[in-house]
Enzyme design. Structure first.
Site, PDB file in Angstrom:
ATOM      1  N   CYS A 113      -6.772 -49.987  28.974  1.00  0.00           N
ATOM      2  CA  CYS A 113      -7.433 -48.669  28.911  1.00  0.00           C
ATOM      3  C   CYS A 113      -7.268 -48.033  27.534  1.00  0.00           C
ATOM      4  O   CYS A 113      -8.147 -47.331  27.055  1.00  0.00           O
ATOM      5  CB  CYS A 113      -6.850 -47.756  29.978  1.00  0.00           C
ATOM      6  N   GLU A 160      -6.079 -41.966  36.488  1.00  0.00           N
ATOM      7  CA  GLU A 160      -5.887 -42.549  35.158  1.00  0.00           C
ATOM      8  C   GLU A 160      -7.061 -43.472  34.901  1.00  0.00           C
ATOM      9  O   GLU A 160      -7.160 -44.532  35.507  1.00  0.00           O
ATOM     10  CB  GLU A 160      -4.570 -43.327  35.107  1.00  0.00           C
TER      11      GLU A 160
HETATM   12  P1  NAD Z   1     -12.307 -50.318  38.833  1.00  0.00           P
HETATM   13  O1  NAD Z   1     -12.388 -48.852  38.816  1.00  0.00           O
HETATM   14  O2  NAD Z   1     -13.514 -51.094  39.176  1.00  0.00           O
HETATM   15  O3  NAD Z   1     -11.163 -50.792  39.855  1.00  0.00           O
HETATM   16  C1  NAD Z   1      -9.864 -50.271  39.831  1.00  0.00           C
HETATM   17  C2  NAD Z   1      -9.298 -50.266  41.246  1.00  0.00           C
HETATM   18  O4  NAD Z   1     -10.014 -49.325  42.041  1.00  0.00           O
HETATM   19  C3  NAD Z   1      -9.425 -51.588  41.974  1.00  0.00           C
HETATM   20  O5  NAD Z   1      -8.279 -51.788  42.775  1.00  0.00           O
HETATM   21  C4  NAD Z   1     -10.666 -51.388  42.829  1.00  0.00           C
HETATM   22  O6  NAD Z   1     -10.687 -52.213  43.949  1.00  0.00           O
HETATM   23  C5  NAD Z   1     -10.538 -49.932  43.208  1.00  0.00           C
HETATM   24  N1  NAD Z   1     -11.771 -49.236  43.517  1.00  0.00           N
HETATM   25  C6  NAD Z   1     -13.005 -49.429  42.970  1.00  0.00           C
HETATM   26  N2  NAD Z   1     -13.887 -48.543  43.498  1.00  0.00           N
HETATM   27  C7  NAD Z   1     -13.199 -47.766  44.364  1.00  0.00           C
HETATM   28  C8  NAD Z   1     -13.565 -46.682  45.223  1.00  0.00           C
HETATM   29  N3  NAD Z   1     -14.813 -46.204  45.273  1.00  0.00           N
HETATM   30  N4  NAD Z   1     -12.595 -46.111  45.976  1.00  0.00           N
HETATM   31  C9  NAD Z   1     -11.336 -46.552  45.926  1.00  0.00           C
HETATM   32  N5  NAD Z   1     -10.943 -47.595  45.165  1.00  0.00           N
HETATM   33  C10 NAD Z   1     -11.863 -48.203  44.393  1.00  0.00           C
HETATM   34  O7  NAD Z   1     -11.723 -50.713  37.424  1.00  0.00           O
HETATM   35  P2  NAD Z   1     -11.692 -52.136  36.724  1.00  0.00           P
HETATM   36  O8  NAD Z   1     -12.988 -52.387  36.079  1.00  0.00           O
HETATM   37  O9  NAD Z   1     -11.174 -53.170  37.633  1.00  0.00           O
HETATM   38  O10 NAD Z   1     -10.573 -51.826  35.623  1.00  0.00           O
HETATM   39  C11 NAD Z   1     -10.896 -51.475  34.368  1.00  0.00           C
HETATM   40  C12 NAD Z   1     -10.959 -49.976  34.182  1.00  0.00           C
HETATM   41  O11 NAD Z   1      -9.703 -49.377  34.451  1.00  0.00           O
HETATM   42  C13 NAD Z   1     -11.283 -49.607  32.763  1.00  0.00           C
HETATM   43  O12 NAD Z   1     -12.215 -48.550  32.718  1.00  0.00           O
HETATM   44  C14 NAD Z   1      -9.951 -49.153  32.196  1.00  0.00           C
HETATM   45  O13 NAD Z   1     -10.049 -48.316  31.092  1.00  0.00           O
HETATM   46  C15 NAD Z   1      -9.326 -48.516  33.375  1.00  0.00           C
HETATM   47  N6  NAD Z   1      -7.870 -48.458  33.229  1.00  0.00           N
HETATM   48  C16 NAD Z   1      -7.261 -47.247  32.998  1.00  0.00           C
HETATM   49  C17 NAD Z   1      -5.895 -47.182  32.794  1.00  0.00           C
HETATM   50  C18 NAD Z   1      -5.208 -45.862  32.512  1.00  0.00           C
HETATM   51  O14 NAD Z   1      -3.989 -45.776  32.659  1.00  0.00           O
HETATM   52  N7  NAD Z   1      -5.912 -44.825  32.115  1.00  0.00           N
HETATM   53  C19 NAD Z   1      -5.130 -48.339  32.829  1.00  0.00           C
HETATM   54  C20 NAD Z   1      -5.785 -49.556  33.049  1.00  0.00           C
HETATM   55  C21 NAD Z   1      -7.150 -49.589  33.268  1.00  0.00           C
END
Ligand code: NAD
Length: 485
Positions: A286, A252
């Site tokens: 998001c 997601e």
């Molecule tokens: P991010 O991708 O940096 O982090 C999200 C999570 O993933 C964190 O727990 C982080 O530690 C982990 N993570 C990061 N890199 C990883 C890797 N290589 N392997 C495994 N885990 C990893 O996202 P963010 O900037 O903290 O959050 C914002 C983003 O999330 C925005 O792009 C937003 O649109 C998206 N988002 C999507 C939804 C949805 O339901 N589609 C909901 C909320 C947020």
């Protein structure tokens, strides 16, 4: 004793019991003030391995429990989210920068997710299939095994529990990795609720950490399914790593959702609808409305009303004042927002409101005159920014709305509902809301995006069964099958 008494979890993770993990600690920071509220344990790949082993050993007994007992744990968890809502809300306000209304939405939804998960448990487990042979042939749902949940900072409780609750209910063990910036409201709260609800030991583990910890979840052999919510960039890495390890990943991801405003829309209401879509939780959602596509005949009035609304919205510390917007999560996020806004203005866009900040408080911002080349329009901002662009006919609206790598949500404002539905048919997204903005979520509804926004509806209602079980084909004959040799 309070549910979230720091004496229980300060400096720790939960790996069977609350214990200091091997990665040391990270501060729990209040974005509104910069104050350090406490410290949380940081789990490493080593801790993930231990937790995955324990989870795999505990999972079969949990899955074998009578379904009524699993449902009862989930129902108690729902009750506990309600009983301790005030305490959890306080953490959501201080740790995540939520306004009280958003914090309440999270605790109410968390309870609802648990009740819906409890209801999943009593659904049929599969189907009786036709067979050309004299045998009973069944397709039966079985738990996936150990599920890894990786959640982001913005709506930390809901985006963790919406996977944790159904995965547990369906007989899986779960490893939860919240974002380090929101590890209490998105991690400790979930862990403590299930402890108090009577979940057997080792069925749920809490592993706060960063990208490396998440990557360790993806590579742990015992973890069969990954439920990831986060950015498209990180999701791509998670998907690639999951493919390497031959496991399923539900992704997601980000979005840049459009709100299309047709000439017959109720403009008086539109300012409030549009402001909510772009400014709710400082635009850190998001599904945030990242692009306002407005018919040219009403665009001036629309911008005027939206800019007026934006200029009036109070921004400040949600723990101390009554505000509409709190702080963004950290300085990195704020600087990214400001860089996108500044580059857009440098490229010819006009600020109708906002564009300024103090500390982590970013003013709600309205941009006009944006083009494909305006970064705040073309990219996901993840901040309180409403870029407005005009169109002159429906074909142009479809072309503009579809011209994005993402496909999460779509809102259409019009007095003619059927025209709105027909328009939506032409624009690929996972979620569509006629006469509403783009930010909507309900525990019973299928949720998910397409294209750069993810791998489709993998949350909510029946989608959870698909997400967190495997299908096993089972046949049985009354006598051994005969063969020619
Ligand atoms: P991010 O991708 O940096 O982090 C999200 C999570 O993933 C964190 O727990 C982080 O530690 C982990 N993570 C990061 N890199 C990883 C890797 N290589 N392997 C495994 N885990 C990893 O996202 P963010 O900037 O903290 O959050 C914002 C983003 O999330 C925005 O792009 C937003 O649109 C998206 N988002 C999507 C939804 C949805 O339901 N589609 C909901 C909320 C947020």
């Amino acid at each position: 004793m309070p549910l979230l008494d720091p004496a229980l979890w300060s400096g720790k993770a939960s790996i069977g019991t609350w214990t200091p993990p091997t990665g040391g600690t990270a501060p729990v920071v209040e974005p509104a003030t910069g104050d350090v509220l406490d410290v949380i344990g940081v789990a490493t790949a080593e801790d993930v391995q231990v937790a995955a082993g324990r989870a795999a050993r505990a999972q079969p007994a949990w899955a074998r429990l009578p379904y009524t007992e699993r449902a009862a744990v989930l129902r108690r968890a729902g009750d506990l989210f309600t009983e301790h809502a005030e305490e959890i809300r306080q953490w959501l306000i201080r740790e995540a920068g939520s306004i009280p209304g958003k914090a309440s939405f999270e605790t109410v939804t968390a309870a609802q997710e648990c009740y819906e998960a409890a209801a999943l448990v009593s659904r049929p487990l599969g189907e009786v299939l036709p067979s050309a042979e004299p045998r009973l042939s069944l397709a039966r749902r079985v738990p996936a095994g150990v599920v890894g949940v990786i959640a982001p900072f913005n709506v930390p409780l809901v985006l963790g529990i919406r996977s944790v609750a159904p995965a547990l209910a369906l007989g899986n063990a779960v490893l939860l990795k919240p974002d380090l910036r929101t590890a209490v409201s998105g991690g400790v709260a979930v862990m403590r609720v299930f402890e108090e609800a009577g979940l057997p030991e080792d069925v749920l583990h809490l592993l706060p950490g960063g990208a490396a910890t998440g990557a360790a979840l993806v590579s742990a052999p015992q973890v069969r399914v990954i439920s990831f919510t986060g950015s498209t960039a990180a999701g791509r890495k998670v998907g690639a790593a999951a493919a390497e390890h031959l496991k399923r990943a539900h992704l997601e991801l980000g979005g840049n959702s459009a709100l299309i405003v047709l000439p017959d829309a109720d403009l008086e209401r539109a300012a409030s609808t549009a402001a909510w879509g772009s400014f709710f939780h400082q635009g850190q959602v998001c599904m945030t409305t990242g692009r306002h596509l407005v018919h040219a005949s009403i665009a001036d009035e629309y911008v005027e009303r939206l800019a007026h609304k934006a200029a009036q919205l109070p921004v400040g510390n949600p723990d101390k004042e009554e505000v509409a917007l709190g702080p963004v999560i950290d300085a990195g996020q704020r600087d990214k927002i400001h860089a996108l806004v500044t580059a857009s203005v440098d490229g010819g866009a006009r600020l109708a409101a906002g564009g300024t900040y103090r500390d982590l408080f970013y003013r709600p911002t309205v941009l006009t005159g944006v083009t494909d080349a305006s970064p705040a329009y073309a990219e996901e901002v993840f901040g309180p920014v409403a870029p407005v662009r005009t169109f002159t006919d429906l074909d142009e609206a479809v072309a503009l709305a579809s011209a994005t790598p993402y496909g999460l949500s779509l809102g259409i404002l019009t007095a003619d509902v059927m025209r709105g539905l027909e328009l939506a048919e032409r624009i690929p997204t996972g979620l569509v809301h006629i006469n509403d903005q783009t930010v909507n979520d309900e525990a019973v509804a299928p949720f998910g995006g397409v294209a750069g926004s993810g791998t489709g509806a993998r949350f909510g209602g029946a989608a959870n069964i698909e997400a967190f079980t495997e299908t096993r084909w089972i046949t049985a004959r009354s006598a051994q099958a005969p063969y020619p040799f």
